[in-house]
Motif scaffolding. Structure first.
Motif, PDB file in Angstrom:
ATOM      1  N   GLU A   1      -5.715  19.804  -2.074  1.00  0.00           N
ATOM      2  CA  GLU A   1      -6.139  19.217  -3.352  1.00  0.00           C
ATOM      3  C   GLU A   1      -6.096  17.686  -3.332  1.00  0.00           C
ATOM      4  O   GLU A   1      -6.845  17.032  -4.045  1.00  0.00           O
ATOM      5  N   LEU A   2      -5.225  17.148  -2.469  1.00  0.00           N
ATOM      6  CA  LEU A   2      -5.061  15.698  -2.415  1.00  0.00           C
ATOM      7  C   LEU A   2      -5.793  15.058  -1.241  1.00  0.00           C
ATOM      8  O   LEU A   2      -5.760  13.833  -1.085  1.00  0.00           O
ATOM      9  N   GLU A   3      -6.434  15.879  -0.420  1.00  0.00           N
ATOM     10  CA  GLU A   3      -7.034  15.371   0.812  1.00  0.00           C
ATOM     11  C   GLU A   3      -8.052  14.254   0.559  1.00  0.00           C
ATOM     12  O   GLU A   3      -7.990  13.182   1.162  1.00  0.00           O
TER      13      GLU A   3
ATOM     14  N   ALA B   1      -7.698   6.456  -0.451  1.00  0.00           N
ATOM     15  CA  ALA B   1      -6.622   5.484  -0.622  1.00  0.00           C
ATOM     16  C   ALA B   1      -6.249   4.857   0.713  1.00  0.00           C
ATOM     17  O   ALA B   1      -6.016   3.641   0.813  1.00  0.00           O
ATOM     18  N   GLU B   2      -6.207   5.682   1.767  1.00  0.00           N
ATOM     19  CA  GLU B   2      -5.885   5.147   3.094  1.00  0.00           C
ATOM     20  C   GLU B   2      -6.976   4.210   3.595  1.00  0.00           C
ATOM     21  O   GLU B   2      -6.705   3.157   4.185  1.00  0.00           O
ATOM     22  N   LYS B   3      -8.208   4.590   3.360  1.00  0.00           N
ATOM     23  CA  LYS B   3      -9.332   3.746   3.786  1.00  0.00           C
ATOM     24  C   LYS B   3      -9.292   2.395   3.068  1.00  0.00           C
ATOM     25  O   LYS B   3      -9.495   1.335   3.684  1.00  0.00           O
ATOM     26  N   ALA B   4      -9.029   2.436   1.768  1.00  0.00           N
ATOM     27  CA  ALA B   4      -8.932   1.185   1.004  1.00  0.00           C
ATOM     28  C   ALA B   4      -7.759   0.343   1.491  1.00  0.00           C
ATOM     29  O   ALA B   4      -7.849  -0.888   1.587  1.00  0.00           O
ATOM     30  N   GLY B   5      -6.633   1.001   1.830  1.00  0.00           N
ATOM     31  CA  GLY B   5      -5.482   0.283   2.343  1.00  0.00           C
ATOM     32  C   GLY B   5      -5.761  -0.383   3.682  1.00  0.00           C
ATOM     33  O   GLY B   5      -5.301  -1.507   3.945  1.00  0.00           O
ATOM     34  N   ASP B   6      -6.522   0.310   4.548  1.00  0.00           N
ATOM     35  CA  ASP B   6      -6.903  -0.285   5.836  1.00  0.00           C
ATOM     36  C   ASP B   6      -7.757  -1.532   5.633  1.00  0.00           C
ATOM     37  O   ASP B   6      -7.564  -2.553   6.306  1.00  0.00           O
ATOM     38  N   LYS B   7      -8.699  -1.458   4.714  1.00  0.00           N
ATOM     39  CA  LYS B   7      -9.552  -2.622   4.433  1.00  0.00           C
ATOM     40  C   LYS B   7      -8.716  -3.765   3.862  1.00  0.00           C
ATOM     41  O   LYS B   7      -8.977  -4.937   4.149  1.00  0.00           O
ATOM     42  N   LEU B   8      -7.720  -3.421   3.048  1.00  0.00           N
ATOM     43  CA  LEU B   8      -6.860  -4.446   2.484  1.00  0.00           C
ATOM     44  C   LEU B   8      -6.088  -5.169   3.584  1.00  0.00           C
ATOM     45  O   LEU B   8      -5.964  -6.400   3.565  1.00  0.00           O
TER      46      LEU B   8
ATOM     47  N   VAL C   1      -4.467   4.414  -7.580  1.00  0.00           N
ATOM     48  CA  VAL C   1      -4.268   4.952  -8.934  1.00  0.00           C
ATOM     49  C   VAL C   1      -4.957   6.301  -9.065  1.00  0.00           C
ATOM     50  O   VAL C   1      -4.422   7.243  -9.656  1.00  0.00           O
ATOM     51  N   ASN C   2      -6.151   6.411  -8.499  1.00  0.00           N
ATOM     52  CA  ASN C   2      -6.874   7.683  -8.543  1.00  0.00           C
ATOM     53  C   ASN C   2      -6.106   8.774  -7.805  1.00  0.00           C
ATOM     54  O   ASN C   2      -6.032   9.915  -8.262  1.00  0.00           O
ATOM     55  N   TYR C   3      -5.499   8.401  -6.661  1.00  0.00           N
ATOM     56  CA  TYR C   3      -4.706   9.379  -5.915  1.00  0.00           C
ATOM     57  C   TYR C   3      -3.513   9.849  -6.747  1.00  0.00           C
ATOM     58  O   TYR C   3      -3.238  11.061  -6.857  1.00  0.00           O
ATOM     59  N   LEU C   4      -2.793   8.882  -7.353  1.00  0.00           N
ATOM     60  CA  LEU C   4      -1.633   9.242  -8.171  1.00  0.00           C
ATOM     61  C   LEU C   4      -2.038  10.069  -9.384  1.00  0.00           C
ATOM     62  O   LEU C   4      -1.314  10.967  -9.821  1.00  0.00           O
ATOM     63  N   TYR C   5      -3.208   9.773  -9.921  1.00  0.00           N
ATOM     64  CA  TYR C   5      -3.715  10.535 -11.058  1.00  0.00           C
ATOM     65  C   TYR C   5      -4.020  11.973 -10.646  1.00  0.00           C
ATOM     66  O   TYR C   5      -3.656  12.926 -11.335  1.00  0.00           O
ATOM     67  N   LYS C   6      -4.669  12.139  -9.482  1.00  0.00           N
ATOM     68  CA  LYS C   6      -4.967  13.494  -8.992  1.00  0.00           C
ATOM     69  C   LYS C   6      -3.678  14.249  -8.714  1.00  0.00           C
ATOM     70  O   LYS C   6      -3.573  15.447  -8.991  1.00  0.00           O
ATOM     71  N   LYS C   7      -2.691  13.552  -8.170  1.00  0.00           N
ATOM     72  CA  LYS C   7      -1.410  14.192  -7.898  1.00  0.00           C
ATOM     73  C   LYS C   7      -0.723  14.595  -9.197  1.00  0.00           C
ATOM     74  O   LYS C   7      -0.113  15.661  -9.291  1.00  0.00           O
TER      75      LYS C   7
ATOM     76  N   ARG D   1       0.846  -1.191   0.000  1.00  0.00           N
ATOM     77  CA  ARG D   1       0.000   0.000   0.000  1.00  0.00           C
ATOM     78  C   ARG D   1       0.878   1.236   0.000  1.00  0.00           C
ATOM     79  O   ARG D   1       2.041   1.197   0.390  1.00  0.00           O
ATOM     80  N   LEU D   2       0.310   2.318  -0.443  1.00  0.00           N
ATOM     81  CA  LEU D   2       1.048   3.576  -0.488  1.00  0.00           C
ATOM     82  C   LEU D   2       1.185   4.162   0.904  1.00  0.00           C
ATOM     83  O   LEU D   2       0.319   3.994   1.758  1.00  0.00           O
ATOM     84  N   THR D   3       2.291   4.856   1.118  1.00  0.00           N
ATOM     85  CA  THR D   3       2.437   5.694   2.303  1.00  0.00           C
ATOM     86  C   THR D   3       2.583   7.124   1.828  1.00  0.00           C
ATOM     87  O   THR D   3       2.990   7.375   0.684  1.00  0.00           O
ATOM     88  N   PHE D   4       2.284   8.079   2.669  1.00  0.00           N
ATOM     89  CA  PHE D   4       2.207   9.470   2.251  1.00  0.00           C
ATOM     90  C   PHE D   4       3.092  10.348   3.118  1.00  0.00           C
ATOM     91  O   PHE D   4       3.226  10.140   4.322  1.00  0.00           O
ATOM     92  N   THR D   5       3.676  11.337   2.488  1.00  0.00           N
ATOM     93  CA  THR D   5       4.514  12.286   3.209  1.00  0.00           C
ATOM     94  C   THR D   5       3.642  13.316   3.915  1.00  0.00           C
ATOM     95  O   THR D   5       2.453  13.477   3.603  1.00  0.00           O
ATOM     96  N   ASP D   6       4.250  14.031   4.834  1.00  0.00           N
ATOM     97  CA  ASP D   6       3.514  15.091   5.548  1.00  0.00           C
ATOM     98  C   ASP D   6       3.062  16.179   4.587  1.00  0.00           C
ATOM     99  O   ASP D   6       1.988  16.766   4.741  1.00  0.00           O
ATOM    100  N   GLU D   7       3.888  16.460   3.585  1.00  0.00           N
ATOM    101  CA  GLU D   7       3.539  17.488   2.603  1.00  0.00           C
ATOM    102  C   GLU D   7       2.302  17.084   1.807  1.00  0.00           C
ATOM    103  O   GLU D   7       1.417  17.899   1.544  1.00  0.00           O
ATOM    104  N   GLU D   8       2.228  15.811   1.444  1.00  0.00           N
ATOM    105  CA  GLU D   8       1.067  15.319   0.691  1.00  0.00           C
ATOM    106  C   GLU D   8      -0.192  15.340   1.542  1.00  0.00           C
ATOM    107  O   GLU D   8      -1.280  15.669   1.068  1.00  0.00           O
ATOM    108  N   ARG D   9      -0.030  15.009   2.823  1.00  0.00           N
ATOM    109  CA  ARG D   9      -1.193  15.017   3.712  1.00  0.00           C
ATOM    110  C   ARG D   9      -1.718  16.430   3.937  1.00  0.00           C
ATOM    111  O   ARG D   9      -2.909  16.631   4.178  1.00  0.00           O
ATOM    112  N   ALA D  10      -0.823  17.414   3.842  1.00  0.00           N
ATOM    113  CA  ALA D  10      -1.225  18.808   4.099  1.00  0.00           C
ATOM    114  C   ALA D  10      -1.809  19.486   2.867  1.00  0.00           C
ATOM    115  O   ALA D  10      -2.336  20.593   2.959  1.00  0.00           O
ATOM    116  N   ASP D  11      -1.730  18.843   1.710  1.00  0.00           N
ATOM    117  CA  ASP D  11      -2.225  19.438   0.472  1.00  0.00           C
ATOM    118  C   ASP D  11      -3.743  19.273   0.370  1.00  0.00           C
ATOM    119  O   ASP D  11      -4.247  18.144   0.278  1.00  0.00           O
TER     120      ASP D  11
END
Length: 586
Positions: free
Chosen positions: A29-31, A37-44, A162-168, A17-27
């Protein structure tokens, strides 16, 4: 006993699963996509935890630096149990058993009609077997459920990440991702790179994966994005064309063939359009104009460069080019071009189009000189005779010749057959960018021209009627410097010479406007009649006095190769200011 490096199954509790930097979490636009993505990763991870585990003995080799000896350590490794065989493979394995049972049941049926007890027992047995199969199926389904849940969770995780990476990617590449087609293409590139990272040896963090996908995004954009950006940049013209196309296709058919026609129509529009950026097309044309201005400066200073001549004679074609011709030529040859990449190509084309030469001519001329002879007679008287003589001398003339061979003529030799076809298409469509050179005096107003109905009495003259019949064939043809036939189109003198020749009215070799003037008898405007030639001056910096020519048709009208070939009033402000003379060919 298997070694750790060769284990065939996923380590227990491990998911990708993806992990995210503090900068990405603070953006901001990506919230939203980040949370999904995090919710899906938790379910996984929860689905992974429910996969049955098994322990197997494994070995680990270590090296003791102090003793210099290698050690082997045994330990139990917990791994996921492999997924049970598929329903199909399970069914295949049980085929022999089922065939045997079916054979037994068949034999029993053949004799059960004679014995009610046997029939009842047989039915009961079949019912028990059916029940057992149902229980086995239910049990097997229960065992497969964790694996089904894991597969579902993994699929949802892939989609969310993939949707997260696409938005980024949209955030980081907002200028390149401008329309639905390119966005879809970029999403596919991101997904491909993501899957390679996820199941291969790629990155495992959002930052690293996004970095890896950046190259894929740029690569996929290089071809498709040029076309799709082209559609967006010219959406007004293309939407109109598509709208007409859709209407026609709707009338032609309402079945699935419409989609095929739509696809072909879109490809046709894209395939007839300039693929370079508007800014580059305009900038390249300005660079070409800079070369032309430098050429004009050199001609203006030719007498300083070659001093001492008695006379300078200029034989100059017009300096200028149709900007759409240049853009069509470069697009046909290079497909996509940038201003910084075509300097050598421009200079090579410029030196082919323009040929400036000088030629010295020496004439033996005669001048009248007055001479006086003085003598003294026998008586000492002085006498003198004055007389004139013709004295020869060398007269030096410098001829300056500029030839302009239009780019459309050069294209025939410079381009391949396929490129020439595309050049013709781009010229016809103006690259679907007619707005590019608005206001440019050399840009043709193709297809639009001023028409005029010749008075019937003027057409009673057979020569004039033949002249007009030939001339009107070319109404709407664009102005092309050096053009002298329908295959290349015409310039002003090329048009008049062609019409005079083809109509049979007057044998006229190809020459300039000044050359036509030199073959005419000059007549006053009051005596001008249909079929006479009208000349203008100062329409551009020509070598001679005459710079433009047309055919007078009476009632203050002429037909001429303007831009394009059309009728025009000779009494308009522009033509009145540049009027030079009327001429008649005898």
């Amino acid at each position: 006993m298997s070694q750790k490096s060769k284990r065939p199954f996923r380590p227990a509790g491990k998911v990708s699963r993806l992990t995210f930097t503090d900068e990405e979490r603070a953006d901001p636009e990506l919230e939203k996509p980040l949370k999904k993505a995090e919710k899906a990763g938790d379910k996984l991870e929860k689905a992974q935890a429910k996969i049955p585990k098994k322990k197997s003995l494994a070995t680990e080799r270590t090296f003791d630096a102090k003793t210099g000896k290698a050690k082997v350590r045994l330990y139990f490794e917990e791994t996921d149990k492999p997924k049970p065989t598929s329903k199909l493979s399970h069914a295949v394995k049980t085929i022999p058993q089922k065939e045997l049972l079916n054979k037994i049941h068949k034999e029993i049926r053949e004799g059960e009609q004679d014995n009610v007890g046997v029939e009842a027992a047989h039915n009961t047995e079949q019912g028990i077997e059916f029940g057992e199969r149902r229980i086995q199926s239910g049990y097997r389904s229960h065992k497969l459920k964790p694996y089904r849940n894991l597969a579902k969770a993994e699929k949802q995780t892939v989609k969310a990440e993939v949707n997260y990476l696409y938005k980024k990617s949209l955030r980081d590449n907002s200028q390149t991702l401008t329309n639905p087609i390119s966005r879809w293409q970029q999403r596919q590139a991101i997904k491909k790179q993501y899957l390679a990272n996820r199941y291969g040896k790629g990155a495992k963090t959002a930052h690293q994966t996004a970095k890896n996908t950046k190259t894929a995004v740029k690569n996929s954009a290089s071809a498709t994005e040029k076309i799709t950006q082209l559609i967006v940049r010219n959406k007004k013209g293309i939407l109109i064309a598509l709208g007409i196309g859709v209407a026609l296709m709707f009338l032609i058919s309402t079945v699935s063939s419409c989609s095929i026609l739509m696809e072909g129509g879109l490809q046709s529009i894209v395939g007839t359009s300039y693929t370079s950026e508007d800014e580059d097309i305009v900038a390249v044309d300005e660079d070409y104009e800079t070369l032309e201005r430098a050429l004009q400066v050199r001609i203006d200073n030719i007498e300083s460069e070659y001093p001492g001549y008695d006379e300078y004679q200029y034989h100059l074609d017009e300096i200028g080019h149709n900007p759409f011709t240049l853009a069509s030529y470069l697009t046909a040859k290079l497909q996509v071009y940038k201003q910084s990449e075509v300097e050598d190509e421009l200079r090579a084309l410029f030196h082919q189009q323009y040929s400036l030469t000088t030629h010295e001519e020496v004439e033996v001329r005669y001048r009248t000189e007055t001479r006086t002879d003085t003598w003294t007679d026998e008586d000492g008287n002085t006498h003198s005779d004055t007389y004139t003589v013709e004295v020869p001398y060398d007269y030096y003339i410098l001829h300056i010749t500029l030839k302009n061979k239009d780019i459309s003529i050069l294209a025939t030799n410079n381009l391949t057959d396929e490129q020439n076809k595309m050049f013709a298409v781009y010229m016809e469509t103006q690259g679907n960018k007619p707005y590019l050179f608005k206001g440019n005096i050399y840009a043709p107003n193709k297809g639009e021209y001023t028409d005029y109905d010749i008075p019937p009495d003027a057409l009673t003259d057979p020569d004039f009627a033949a002249l007009i019949n030939e001339a009107e064939k070319y109404l709407g043809y664009p102005y092309v410097w050096g053009g002298s036939s329908p295959s290349t189109s015409f310039d002003c003198s090329g048009f008049v010479c062609w019409v005079l020749n083809q109509s049979g009215v007057y044998p006229m070799n190809q020459t300039t406007a000044q050359g036509i003037f030199n073959q005419c008898a000059i007549i006053p405007p009051s005596e001008a009649r249909p079929g006479d030639i009208i000349f203008f001056t100062g329409t551009y910096a020509s070598s001679g006095a005459v710079s433009h020519v047309g055919i007078y048709v009476g009632n203050g009208m002429m037909i001429h190769c303007g831009n394009p070939i059309q009728y025009a009033s000779v009494n308009s402000t522009y033509w009145t200011q540049h009027f030079y003379a009327y001429g008649r060919l005898n």
